[in-house]
Scaffold this motif. Structure first.
Motif, PDB file in Angstrom:
ATOM      1  N   MET A   1       0.804  -0.957   0.100  1.00 31.73           N
ATOM      2  CA  MET A   1       0.039  -0.128  -0.067  1.00 31.73           C
ATOM      3  C   MET A   1       0.828   1.312  -0.063  1.00 31.73           C
ATOM      4  O   MET A   1       1.793   1.314   0.808  1.00 31.73           O
ATOM      5  CB  MET A   1      -0.892   0.068   1.144  1.00 31.73           C
ATOM      6  N   THR A   2       0.646   2.296  -0.775  1.00 33.61           N
ATOM      7  CA  THR A   2       1.277   3.355  -0.924  1.00 33.61           C
ATOM      8  C   THR A   2       0.864   4.205   0.235  1.00 33.61           C
ATOM      9  O   THR A   2      -0.092   3.973   0.721  1.00 33.61           O
ATOM     10  CB  THR A   2       1.241   4.039  -2.045  1.00 33.61           C
TER      11      THR A   2
ATOM     12  N   ASP B   1      -2.509   5.611  -0.314  1.00 35.75           N
ATOM     13  CA  ASP B   1      -3.607   4.564  -0.004  1.00 35.75           C
ATOM     14  C   ASP B   1      -3.959   4.697   1.404  1.00 35.75           C
ATOM     15  O   ASP B   1      -4.822   4.312   1.884  1.00 35.75           O
ATOM     16  CB  ASP B   1      -2.912   3.072  -0.645  1.00 35.75           C
TER      17      ASP B   1
ATOM     18  N   GLN C   1       1.105  -5.009   7.971  1.00 35.09           N
ATOM     19  CA  GLN C   1       0.383  -4.001   7.361  1.00 35.09           C
ATOM     20  C   GLN C   1      -0.517  -3.706   8.250  1.00 35.09           C
ATOM     21  O   GLN C   1      -1.022  -2.135   8.229  1.00 35.09           O
ATOM     22  CB  GLN C   1      -0.114  -4.573   6.174  1.00 35.09           C
TER      23      GLN C   1
ATOM     24  N   THR D   1      -5.279  -2.815  -3.636  1.00 31.92           N
ATOM     25  CA  THR D   1      -4.572  -1.657  -2.894  1.00 31.92           C
ATOM     26  C   THR D   1      -3.737  -2.412  -2.295  1.00 31.92           C
ATOM     27  O   THR D   1      -2.180  -1.946  -1.992  1.00 31.92           O
ATOM     28  CB  THR D   1      -5.808  -1.037  -2.068  1.00 31.92           C
ATOM     29  N   LEU D   2      -4.017  -3.396  -1.393  1.00 30.13           N
ATOM     30  CA  LEU D   2      -3.042  -4.236  -0.399  1.00 30.13           C
ATOM     31  C   LEU D   2      -2.086  -4.718  -1.357  1.00 30.13           C
ATOM     32  O   LEU D   2      -0.840  -4.921  -0.667  1.00 30.13           O
ATOM     33  CB  LEU D   2      -3.845  -5.163   0.453  1.00 30.13           C
TER      34      LEU D   2
ATOM     35  N   GLY E   1      -0.585  -3.383  -3.688  1.00 30.71           N
ATOM     36  CA  GLY E   1       0.351  -2.211  -4.293  1.00 30.71           C
ATOM     37  C   GLY E   1       0.127  -1.816  -5.699  1.00 30.71           C
ATOM     38  O   GLY E   1       1.213  -1.226  -6.182  1.00 30.71           O
ATOM     39  N   ILE E   2      -1.040  -2.149  -6.239  1.00 30.11           N
ATOM     40  CA  ILE E   2      -1.120  -1.913  -7.662  1.00 30.11           C
ATOM     41  C   ILE E   2      -1.563  -0.624  -7.820  1.00 30.11           C
ATOM     42  O   ILE E   2      -2.148   0.232  -7.037  1.00 30.11           O
ATOM     43  CB  ILE E   2      -2.233  -2.872  -8.354  1.00 30.11           C
TER      44      ILE E   2
ATOM     45  N   ARG F   1      -5.954  -0.165 -11.077  1.00 32.35           N
ATOM     46  CA  ARG F   1      -6.945  -0.713 -10.086  1.00 32.35           C
ATOM     47  C   ARG F   1      -8.262  -0.225 -10.567  1.00 32.35           C
ATOM     48  O   ARG F   1      -9.198  -1.114 -10.517  1.00 32.35           O
ATOM     49  CB  ARG F   1      -6.722   0.138  -8.553  1.00 32.35           C
TER      50      ARG F   1
END
Lengths: 401, 229
Positions: free
Chosen positions: A1-2, A5, A320, B109-110, B112-113, B118
């Motif tokens: 996750m960025t 996000d 996370q 999202t988890l 990391g796309i 997405r």
């Protein structure tokens, strides 16, 4: 996750439970605002006192009759009353090169009247030097004339308020007032200066010291104001005063010399301690807010058990989930702290409107420390709930709806 | 694809030890459509959880796609769940504050796309499941069948090789249940392995292979004769 996000996810979590979020923000905001405002008040008080002292005059020393030093042993049986300070004592001080000006002060209360209007005010006896020593300013006319100290001229300088009371809008300079049994000619009027050290310089009449001695029928001075010839001369002036007075008082050290710097330093220390103390008390409210954050985050974790289970099922590792909940606690703290700073700014504005004379000043460190502590407690107290979330068993979490 | 060998799972409930799984061995080939049936307490959900890496066996070995996963760390198991496995639950487990689209987006999202990809994948997935006009609705604005289809979209958005469904129709009326089953069968038609836990015999009969469980054991397996790799 960025990071984007994470922020968005946490933000949605916060807006998803508006009541708990707003309560938590409120608690944090109050904590931060309390720290900032209370330190602002403490700092304001410190500046106020400092300002008062500088308005007294520069390089000022005050000579009081009597020794303020405490010594051991029983009190003397034969009353060892200190010698009075006299005008001659004061004039003798001018001898020292470290001393620029000397103003003897005699203070009493007497009725000052004019054409039927009378007012009991402080009547101060002094000399022309007082003007410079005390940093006074004239609105009209002139101050006491230079000249022989023992000349009991019947002239008076009126404070601003007193002039208005007695003369109203009429010009006072050139007029006459009655002080005690004598008529005094008004030669000047002080500019409005406000209060300094509890003495209202507006409601005062200043007459030559010899006239005051006659008025009060006594020779002893209330105190002597001494202006040193420079900042670096203050210590020498202090020593000179002690030496000269001792010499004149048969070898007895029976006066107390207070330097402006020493007074200022003392008050400075007191108010700094005071500021830190109130900041500490306000800091407790921040800690309370931190505990509240922990509480609410723990509730959030159990409320969102299903969600945590789901996050694990769709492949979020424990680390996370820990970061997500920590980030949420941090965001709550940051937003709360920001709201607190706004609240503090509003409070500061309100205070300065209510008390325009009082210099409400936020020390630079206060908001920084408050926000730092807020975020720190938020994170610290966020760790426990976040770890609980991260360690949750997914099967058990998912079985709860 | 799934190779379970003599799996044991024991729980402590109060003072008692409950044998949820005893000596369970199961092999599932890629692309199979399989239902696990049995009364409640028979261990079928525990078996599904172990297959889905949500639970670890106490004994026995589990190989998924020829990889021994019994000793993987939490992180590695999470990564496998993320990329290989999709879950469908009886109670949907949608996050109530997020919209349908955001719920579907969550695994992406988890993982990391990037957002652009997405959005596009979510739109395609919702379109396929006939939910395009519901994308911005929150779960409480959706019917049960729509919620489960959102959950299916979420389970398949990462294009997993394996979909695990735990009573997917258990909380739905007949018509929406039928809808959901059709969707799941369509997934299987695309080659995704589907393992479904149910106690509805009618539903079980639709699958090509049925596994019956009782007291933590497999008592009947219609596909055991299959050649499973």
């Amino acid at each position: 996750m960025t990071p984007g996000d994470v922020t968005r996810f946490c933000f949605r979590a916060m807006t998803g439970y508006p009541l708990r979020t707003s309560l938590m923000l409120l608690a944090m905001a109050i904590g931060v605002a309390a720290v900032v405002l209370l330190t602002a008040l403490g700092e304001g008080a410190r500046r106020y006192v400092a300002q008062q002292f500088t308005s007294l005059g520069t390089h000022l020393l005050i000579v009081l009759p009597g020794r303020s030093e405490t010594v051991g042993g029983p009190p003397p049986l034969m009353g060892e009353t200190p010698r009075d300070l006299t005008v001659d004592d004061a004039m003798a001080l001018v001898r020292s090169s470290a001393i620029r000006r000397v103003a003897p002060i005699m203070v009493g209360s007497a009725p000052v009247s004019r054409s039927g209007r009378s007012r009991d005010v402080i009547v101060m006896g002094s000399t022309a030097s007082l003007y410079r020593v005390r940093n006074l300013a004239m609105a009209r006319g002139r101050f006491l004339p230079d000249g022989e100290v023992d000349r009991a001229d019947a002239v008076v300088v009126l404070g601003h308020t007193l002039k208005n009371e007695l003369f109203g809008n009429e010009p006072a300079v050139g007029g006459f007032v009655r002080i005690g049994q004598r008529r005094f000619r008004v030669i000047g009027e002080l500019a409005r200066q406000g209060e300094s050290l509890g003495l209202d310089m507006g409601d005062i009449a200043i007459i030559p010291v010899a006239s005051a001695q006659a008025l009060y029928n006594r020779a002893s001075l209330f105190r002597i104001l001494v202006q040193a010839s420079g900042r670096e001369a203050v210590a020498r002036a202090e020593q000179a005063i002690l030496d000269i007075i001792r010499e004149r008082h048969d070898g007895e050290d029976d006066v107390t010399v207070i330097t402006q710097d020493a007074m200022l330093a003392t008050f400075d220390r007191i108010f700094q301690a005071l500021t830190l103390a109130v900041a500490g008390i306000a800091g407790i409210s921040l800690a309370v807010a931190g505990i509240l954050i922990m509480n609410v985050m723990l509730i959030a974790v159990s409320q969102r058990t299903g969600e945590i289970g789901l996050l694990k099922a769709v492949g979020a590792p424990g680390g996370q989930i820990l970061r997500l909940f920590l980030a949420e606690a941090a965001m709550l703290s940051i937003l709360g702290a920001a709201a607190g700073l706004l609240l503090a700014a509003a409070g500061q504005l309100g205070l300065s409107r209510l008390f325009p004379d009082f210099p409400v000043a936020v020390p630079v460190w206060a908001p920084i420390a408050a926000v730092g502590v807020a975020i720190g407690t938020g994170l610290l107290f966020g760790v426990l709930p976040a770890r609980r979330a991260a360690r949750m068993d997914p099967v058990a979490a998912l079985s709860r709806r | 694809m799934i190779h379970l060998e003599v799996i044991e799972r024991v729980f402590q409930v109060g003072d008692e030890w409950v044998h949820a799984l005893r000596q369970v061995s199961l092999h599932v080939a890629r692309g199979e459509y399989l239902s696990i049936m049995g009364p409640s307490g028979s261990g079928k959900s525990t078996l599904l959880n172990i297959i889905g890496l949500l639970d670890r066996p106490d004994k026995g070995s589990y190989r998924l796609e020829d990889r021994d996963i019994t000793d993987l760390s939490d992180r590695q198991q999470a990564a496998l769940r993320r990329h290989k496995i999709g879950f469908i639950f009886q109670f949907f487990h949608l996050i109530p504050r997020l919209t349908a689209a955001e719920n579907v987006e969550l695994p992406l999202t988890l993982a990391g796309i990037v957002p652009a990809e997405r959005k596009q994948r979510v739109a395609v997935a919702l379109e396929r499941l006939g939910l395009a006009d519901r994308a911005r609705h929150r779960p409480d604005q959706l019917s049960g069948g729509q919620r489960q289809r959102v959950a299916i979209a979420r389970a398949t958005i990462m294009r997993p090789a394996l979909v695990l469904a735990d009573e997917p129709t258990g909380n739905l009326d007949r018509a929406s249940g039928q809808d959901v089953i059709d969707t799941i069968e369509a997934l299987n038609g695309e080659g995704i392995t589907v393992v479904m836990v149910t106690h509805d015999p009618e539903l079980g009969r639709r699958t090509r292979r049925q596994v019956q469980m009782m007291d933590g054991r497999i008592v009947q397996d219609t596909g055991a004769a299959h050649d499973t790799r």
